[in-house]
Design a protein around this motif. Structure first.
Motif, short mmCIF file in Angstrom:
data_model
loop_
_atom_site.label_atom_id
_atom_site.label_comp_id
_atom_site.label_asym_id
_atom_site.label_seq_id
_atom_site.Cartn_x
_atom_site.Cartn_y
_atom_site.Cartn_z
N PRO A 147 -3.61 30.64 -1.03
CA PRO A 147 -4.32 29.11 -1.34
C PRO A 147 -5.76 29.27 -1.86
O PRO A 147 -6.18 28.35 -2.91
N TRP A 148 -6.22 30.15 -1.97
CA TRP A 148 -7.75 30.57 -2.40
C TRP A 148 -7.69 30.78 -3.95
O TRP A 148 -8.55 30.15 -4.51
N TYR A 149 -6.61 31.59 -4.31
CA TYR A 149 -6.48 31.63 -5.78
C TYR A 149 -6.02 30.12 -6.48
O TYR A 149 -6.38 30.11 -7.60
N THR A 150 -5.05 29.47 -5.80
CA THR A 150 -4.93 28.13 -6.20
C THR A 150 -6.08 27.28 -6.51
O THR A 150 -6.23 26.51 -7.40
N ARG A 151 -6.85 27.38 -5.49
CA ARG A 151 -8.09 26.37 -5.69
C ARG A 151 -9.00 26.91 -6.71
O ARG A 151 -9.61 26.23 -7.65
N ILE A 152 -9.35 28.26 -6.89
CA ILE A 152 -10.15 28.72 -7.82
C ILE A 152 -9.48 28.44 -9.43
O ILE A 152 -10.29 28.13 -10.12
N VAL A 153 -8.30 28.61 -9.35
CA VAL A 153 -7.81 28.71 -10.93
C VAL A 153 -7.39 27.11 -11.36
O VAL A 153 -7.77 26.70 -12.22
N ARG A 154 -7.27 26.09 -10.25
CA ARG A 154 -7.34 24.68 -10.41
C ARG A 154 -8.59 24.38 -10.84
O ARG A 154 -8.79 23.58 -12.03
N SER A 155 -9.76 24.69 -10.43
CA SER A 155 -11.11 24.27 -10.80
C SER A 155 -11.43 24.94 -12.31
O SER A 155 -11.89 24.00 -13.07
N SER A 156 -10.90 26.14 -12.52
CA SER A 156 -11.13 26.58 -13.99
C SER A 156 -9.92 25.65 -14.90
O SER A 156 -10.67 25.48 -16.20
N VAL A 157 -9.13 25.35 -14.64
CA VAL A 157 -8.17 24.71 -15.60
C VAL A 157 -8.66 23.45 -15.84
O VAL A 157 -8.46 22.92 -16.97
N ILE A 185 -3.51 29.60 -18.50
CA ILE A 185 -3.61 30.56 -17.53
C ILE A 185 -4.31 31.86 -18.14
O ILE A 185 -5.43 32.06 -17.53
N PRO A 186 -4.22 32.29 -19.25
CA PRO A 186 -5.03 33.54 -19.72
C PRO A 186 -6.33 33.08 -19.75
O PRO A 186 -7.32 34.13 -19.75
N ASN A 187 -6.73 31.80 -20.09
CA ASN A 187 -8.29 31.50 -20.23
C ASN A 187 -8.85 31.02 -18.87
O ASN A 187 -10.00 30.57 -19.10
N SER A 188 -8.03 31.00 -17.85
CA SER A 188 -8.74 30.32 -16.55
C SER A 188 -8.68 31.29 -15.37
O SER A 188 -8.99 31.29 -14.24
N ILE A 189 -8.12 32.60 -15.53
CA ILE A 189 -7.88 33.22 -14.30
C ILE A 189 -9.06 34.57 -14.37
O ILE A 189 -8.95 35.22 -13.36
N GLY A 190 -10.00 34.12 -14.97
CA GLY A 190 -11.30 35.35 -15.25
C GLY A 190 -11.73 35.36 -13.59
O GLY A 190 -12.02 36.35 -12.84
N PRO A 191 -12.30 34.03 -12.78
CA PRO A 191 -12.80 34.10 -11.63
C PRO A 191 -11.92 34.50 -10.61
O PRO A 191 -12.20 35.04 -9.60
N ALA A 192 -10.51 34.05 -10.71
CA ALA A 192 -9.74 34.36 -9.92
C ALA A 192 -9.41 36.12 -9.78
O ALA A 192 -8.97 36.78 -8.89
N THR A 193 -9.58 36.86 -10.87
CA THR A 193 -9.47 38.20 -11.08
C THR A 193 -10.39 38.74 -10.43
O THR A 193 -10.55 40.01 -9.51
N ILE A 194 -11.80 38.28 -10.74
CA ILE A 194 -13.04 38.86 -9.66
C ILE A 194 -12.63 38.52 -8.48
O ILE A 194 -12.89 39.54 -7.58
N GLN A 195 -12.21 37.32 -8.09
CA GLN A 195 -11.96 37.23 -6.42
C GLN A 195 -10.82 38.23 -6.06
O GLN A 195 -10.91 39.06 -4.83
N ALA A 196 -9.89 38.61 -6.89
CA ALA A 196 -8.72 39.56 -6.33
C ALA A 196 -9.33 41.02 -6.12
O ALA A 196 -8.97 41.95 -5.36
N SER A 197 -10.25 41.32 -6.91
CA SER A 197 -10.99 42.73 -6.79
C SER A 197 -11.82 42.79 -5.46
O SER A 197 -11.58 43.86 -4.92
N LEU A 198 -12.24 41.76 -5.08
CA LEU A 198 -12.89 41.70 -4.03
C LEU A 198 -12.04 41.57 -2.69
O LEU A 198 -12.24 42.05 -1.80
N ASP A 265 -20.17 40.56 -12.53
CA ASP A 265 -21.43 40.76 -13.51
C ASP A 265 -21.02 40.82 -15.14
O ASP A 265 -21.69 40.25 -16.01
N VAL A 266 -20.09 41.40 -15.26
CA VAL A 266 -19.33 41.53 -16.61
C VAL A 266 -18.38 40.22 -17.10
O VAL A 266 -18.61 39.71 -18.35
N LEU A 267 -17.69 39.73 -16.27
CA LEU A 267 -16.80 38.55 -16.67
C LEU A 267 -17.32 37.15 -16.62
O LEU A 267 -16.75 36.34 -17.23
N ASP A 268 -18.37 37.05 -15.63
CA ASP A 268 -18.90 35.52 -15.44
C ASP A 268 -19.89 35.46 -16.49
O ASP A 268 -21.08 36.22 -16.60
N PRO A 269 -19.67 34.55 -17.40
CA PRO A 269 -20.56 34.08 -18.54
C PRO A 269 -21.91 33.70 -18.01
O PRO A 269 -23.18 34.28 -18.79
#
Length: 272
Positions: A147-157, A185-198, A265-269
Motif C-alpha cells: 500500500p505504501w508504494y500505491t500511495r506514492i506512485v498514485r501521487s506521482s501519477v 509508470i517509467p516517469n513516476s516510479i522515482g520516489p517509489a524506487t527511493i522508498q524501496a531502497s530504504l 539526493d540524486v533522484l529527487d529534483p
C-alpha cells in the motif's frame, strides 16, 4: 549520478556496508569458518577467540559463521518482499492515479483498509495464521508493504498525467494502457524506487522481529532475529550471543538507509 553518490561520505559508508553484506551472502561458504548448524556441546558458550571470532552459542555453534550465513536469509527476505510489493503497489497506484473515478476510489479504499492497521501487527496476524516459516513471513510482509508504494506512485501519477508528453501520446492515438506502461509508470516510479531502497533495511528489521517472537525462521536456521531470541536466556553469561546478531541487524539497516538517502539526493529534483 555516480559522482553525486560518491561525493557523500555517509553514502559511501552505506555502500561499503551493503557491499560487505552482499559479498558475505555470495561467498558464505568461503568466509564462514565453521558449519552454521554444527552442534558441539564441548565448545558451548565460548567467548570470542581466534578459533571462534564471535564466540559460540548455547549448543556450541559458531556465531560468526551463523551471522555470515544469516546474510543470505536476510537479503533474500528483503529483496523478495520488495520485489513482490513494489510491482503490485506501482501498478495499482498508476492505475488509480491515471484512470481516476470509481477505479481510483476502489483501489484507494482497499489501500486505506490495509494502512489502517499498524504494519507489524498486521504482518504478525498474517504470519500467525499461515504458520511460522520464512516463506510465510515474506508473504505477510509483502501483504503489508504494497500500500505504501500505491500511495506514492498514485501521487506521482496525478502530478504528470496531464503533462504535455502524455497529451501528445493521446493525440497520436496511443492506447491508454500503452500510455500507462510506456509513459506514466517509467516517469513516476522515482520516489517509489527511493522508498524501496530504504525499505530493504526495514523489511529485514521487521523479519528479524517476527523471527524473534517465533513467527519466522525456525531452529536451527541462522536467522539473526531467531539468534537474538535464542540468546535471551544466556545474555548475562554470554553477552556475545546477542551482541553480534544485533550489530548485524543494526549495520544492515543503517547501510540500506544511507544508500537510500544517497539515492534520494540524486533522484529527487528538489535536492539538486
Amino acid at each position: 549520478m555516480v559522482r553525486r553518490i560518491t561525493s557523500s561520505p555517509l553514502t559511501l559508508i552505506g555502500l561499503v556496508i551493503v557491499l560487505i553484506i552482499i559479498v558475505c551472502a555470495l561467498f558464505a561458504p568461503l568466509i564462514a569458518t565453521h558449519s552454521p548448524t554444527e552442534v558441539n556441546l564441548q565448545s558451548k558458550l565460548e567467548a570470542p577467540s581466534t578459533s571462534h571470532y564471535f564466540g559460540t552459542d548455547e549448543v556450541g555453534r559458531d556465531i560468526f559463521s551463523r551471522i555470515v550465513y544469516g546474510t543470505r536469509i536476510s537479503l533474500r527476505i528483503g529483496l523478495l518482499v520488495v520485489l513482490i510489493a513494489f510491482p503490485i503497489g506501482t501498478i495499482l497506484g498508476a492505475i488509480a492515479g491515471y484512470f481516476g473515478g470509481g477505479v481510483d476510489q476502489i483501489i484507494m479504499r482497499i489501500t486505506d483498509v490495509f494502512l489502517s492497521f499498524p504494519g507489524i501487527i498486521l504482518a504478525m496476524s498474517i504470519a500467525a495464521a499461515l504458520g511460522p516459516s520464512i516463506e510465510n513471513v515474506m508473504l505477510a510482509l509483502a501483504a503489508t508493504w504494497w500500500p505504501w508504494y500505491t500511495r506514492i506512485v498514485r501521487s506521482s501519477v496525478l502530478s504528470i498525467k496531464n503533462a504535455e508528453f502524455i497529451e501528445a501520446s493521446r493525440a497520436l492515438g496511443a492506447n491508454p494502457f500503452r500510455i500507462l506502461f510506456k509513459e506514466i509508470i517509467p516517469n513516476s516510479i522515482g520516489p517509489a524506487t527511493i522508498q524501496a531502497s530504504l525499505d530493504l533495511g526495514f523489511v529485514i528489521l521487521a523479519a528479524a522481529g517476527l523471527s524473534f517472537i517465533g513467527l519466522g525462521a525456525q531452529p536451527p536456521s541462522p536467522e539473526w532475529g531467531a539468534m537474538l531470541s535464542n540468546s535471551r536466556e544466556i545474555l548475562r553469561d554470554a553477552w556475545w550471543a546477542a551482541t553480534f546478531p544485533g550489530l548485524a541487524i543494526l549495520l544492515t539497516v543503517l547501510g540500506f538507509n544511507l544508500v537510500g538517502d544517497g539515492l534520494n539526493d540524486v533522484l529527487d529534483p528538489k535536492q539538486r
